[in-house]
Design a protein around this motif. Sequence first.
Motif: not given
Length: 532
Positions: A359, A361, A363, A368-370, A406
């Motif tokens: 994965e 992403r 952030a 770590n929020e997309p 992550w």
Amino acid sequence: MASTLPGVLRSAAAVHGARPAVVDGERTLSFQDLLDHVRATAAGYIALGVEPGDRVCIWAPNSADWMIAGLAASYAGATLVPINSRYTGHEAQEIAVRTHARIFVVANGFLGRDQVGELRAAGELPELGAIVTLPPLPGGVAVPAENVVDFGSLAELGVELLGDADARAEAVSADDVADILFTSGTTGRSKGAMSAHRQTIAVSAAWAEIGGVSAEDRYLVVNPFFHSFGYKIGIVVGLLTGATLYPVGIFDVDTTMELIERERITLLPGAPTIFTSLLEAPGRGSRDLSSLRLSITGAAVVPVVLIERMRAAAPEGLGIDHVYTAFGMTEAVVATMCREGDADVLVATTCGRAIPGAEVRIAAVGGNEPLPAGDEGEVLVRGEIVMLGYLDDPAATADAIDEDGWLHTGDIGKVDEAGNLQITDRLKDMYISGGFNVYPAEIEQVLARHEAVADVAVIGVPDDRMGEVGQAYVVRRAGSSVEAADLIAFARERLANYKAPRLVEFVDTLPRNASGKVLKIDLRDTKKTEQQ
């Protein structure tokens, strides 16, 4: 698919048997030959005292013997620790000490150096059981070494222990640490990224699947085996697919073209500098390179025109059918890749999409929020490909991998609606020279030890051939008249060649902020202004 490297090797021998696994100059080994040599070498390691979980260091250039020595470490239940073949004795000795190496395999005489002498002069190796010397490369010089074991004698040493070696191979678990690959940290101290067998195999399998690699391929491995691109995306991919490997110990553009033409090479992955060298080679017009079907590049910014020329038919280009770019790092090997059918511009300006099992992403830094597609932020990676952690460094591991799994790569980028990743900047000061990551802090620590240096900062600057090279900004000590050539020579004595700065500029002071941190962005801006 087998879940351990010994299992993968055994499966390859069972399926591909007499087919050539590796062609190294005049020497050809079938997959069965390779297994036989690995078993015998693993038994030799056991005779020298290697226990399950011990570390085996290899300090050597690409060769069939490197493959045997490395795979034998796994077969004996040990952990492989590859070391950059260009490292100085001090750099190699530090890794051997930190990994508590039991066996140290070295190509003594490579590049005319006495690596065994350098290693011993660098300091003690209290836990080392034996130094094992590989045969020199053709044209190399074998430097006499006392109290070492010749690689060729390992089979005789372990002749009574083949059963023990097979038992060790059977006992290896998918979750055991297969390898520790060192990557420099921003503090200048290298960090050892640990991967389990299942991780090394999974990322290699994904790469091979996307590239469509098969037993019909002839794979020229110019990427060094000490690097994940050569070891995992080279050796392990060969075992998984049955492709024949052609290891290159020292890259020479004319020799490489001759090999491609003579052996009808189909696979040639590598850093952009490899393809630039081929395209600019004076003798390219007289060579038939039309057998090349796949190249995967990355590790640096790739100009669109380079991809176009790699794909273009001769004489304008190399005529490679499929050219992809990818994104990865030692801690995750390969996270994204382009795919067949991607346009030149997409291949050159992005690193493709996440590979199976990974994965990706974007952030905000520290989170770590997309973020939405198109927004810029830190690149995060999660999945089977992510390392177990750093050797003996839980703090650095926690900084790199958050509680949700992550991996914070330290790279700044963005993804489009289709998930294609574009790297736009770096949180770290790291730059890439000839396909290798270089961390300025390590160079700065070396230069700071020079008696004439009062202050120093290093940045990466563009270079047509290498992608980027180091430029050091140096404040001389009062009364010193040291010259740039002196400092470059000083660095080359203590660092691998690709790390040593190519340029030195003397300044009265370095720009710093209120907390005393060097403002490298100011140095970069100054360099850009000078180049305009």
